[in-house]
Design an enzyme around this catalytic site. Structure first.
Site, PDB file in Angstrom:
ATOM      1  N   SER A 139     -25.800 -67.477  49.087  1.00  0.00           N
ATOM      2  CA  SER A 139     -24.701 -66.495  49.153  1.00  0.00           C
ATOM      3  C   SER A 139     -25.282 -65.108  49.358  1.00  0.00           C
ATOM      4  CB  SER A 139     -23.916 -66.509  47.845  1.00  0.00           C
ATOM      5  OG  SER A 139     -22.993 -65.445  47.803  1.00  0.00           O
ATOM      6  N   TYR A 152     -23.746 -65.880  38.492  1.00  0.00           N
ATOM      7  CA  TYR A 152     -23.476 -66.491  39.804  1.00  0.00           C
ATOM      8  C   TYR A 152     -24.513 -66.035  40.838  1.00  0.00           C
ATOM      9  CZ  TYR A 152     -21.459 -67.795  44.237  1.00  0.00           C
ATOM     10  OH  TYR A 152     -21.301 -68.321  45.496  1.00  0.00           O
TER      11      TYR A 152
END
Ligand code: NDP
Ligand code: 8X3
Length: 252
Positions: A139, A152
């Site tokens: 990501s 995250y």
């Protein structure tokens, strides 16, 4: 070379779009995820196009991962591409307001889960040799700190570095490794992250043009089907209408 793709998290978003994209090109599919009814539905939609094997699988369970990989039917055993896609973000609040369980779930899924599946399929992928690939969903959150990103983003930084490190160890085997790093993409991601907050989902993806699941599936398919001597190490993809912001400063 066989054309068999093993996809984790095939029940939604990028994983489901990958199932359709690889099926369109005639690949055999191994589709996994926790939601059995969605796997069954997808299998029913795709089985007339290509061979499809489904397995209910929680990637956090290393024994279940081994079992599913070990029990692949003959026609699906020689996996040539692993798409390590299963993952999630939880708890968008500031770190100091987050339950430890939510952090643990992200680590168990995005880090341990990805490692579990990679470990179980590495011998098969090495057996396939040149042209085989591992495609990991990282990501932009791996590199861009922002409020509420805490664990995250850190799990996705792990995915990036694990991908690079795997490249070193797999040198000479022919197996390729890629970290795909998407930015804003409309899937069920934000619903999961917010515990089902539809208004936040609509606000985040509304009045702009986010990436679609199909945009990312197209990139994953492209990476998997490049000539066998080409390795994309990392592919960062953002919508044109997304860019970076500046620093936040605490003032008196
Ligand atoms: P979705 O929520 O739409 O899909 C996530 C998928 O992961 C689902 O199929 C879900 O299946 C699966 N999953 C979650 N936990 C587990 C588990 N423990 N075991 C097995 N499968 C699991 O989100 P996306 O498609 O957007 O996300 C896919 C990947 O892309 C994730 O790794 C995410 O971090 C990453 N990503 C997403 C971005 C975005 O903006 N959307 C941007 C950058 C990266 P099930 O619940 O059935 O198990
Ligand atoms: C998800 C993308 O921008 O929410 O990995 O961090 S973002």
């Amino acid at each position: 070379m066989n054309r068999i793709v093993f996809i984790t998290g095939a029940t939604s978003g990028f994983g489901r779009a990958c199932a359709w994209r690889f099926a369109e090109a005639g690949w055999s599919l191994v589709l996994t995820g926790r939601r059995e009814e969605r796997l069954t539905e997808l299998q029913a939609q795709l089985k007339d196009k290509v061979p499809v094997h489904t397995a209910v699988l929680d990637v956090r369970d290393s024994q279940a991962v081994k079992q599913v990989v070990g029990a692949l039917p003959e026609a699906f055993r020689d996996v040539t591409c692993l798409v390590n896609n299963a993952g999630l973000a939880l708890a968008p609040q500031p770190a100091q307001a987050v339950d430890l369980d939510d952090w643990q779930t992200m680590i168990d899924t995005n880090v341990s889960g990805l490692v579990n599946v990679t470990h179980a399929l590495l011998p098969t992928l090495i057996g396939q040799g040149a042209g085989a690939s591992i495609i990991n969903l990282g990501s932009v959150a791996a590199d861009t700190p922002y409020p509420g990103n805490h664990v995250y983003g850190a799990t996705k930084a792990f995915v990036r570095q694990f991908s690079y490190n795997l490249r070193c160890d797999l040198l000479g085997t022919g197996v390729r490794v890629t970290d795909i790093a998407p930015g804003l993409a409309e899937t069920e991601f934000t619903l999961v992250r917010t515990g089902g907050d539809r208004a936040t989902h609509d606000k985040l993806y509304g009045s702009t043009t986010p990436l679609t699941a199909e945009d990312i599936a197209e990139q994953i398919f492209h990476v998997a089907t490049l000539p066998a001597h080409v390795n994309i190490n990392r592919l960062e993809v953002m919508p044109v209408r997304q860019a970076w912001g500046g620093f936040a400063i605490d003032r008196d």
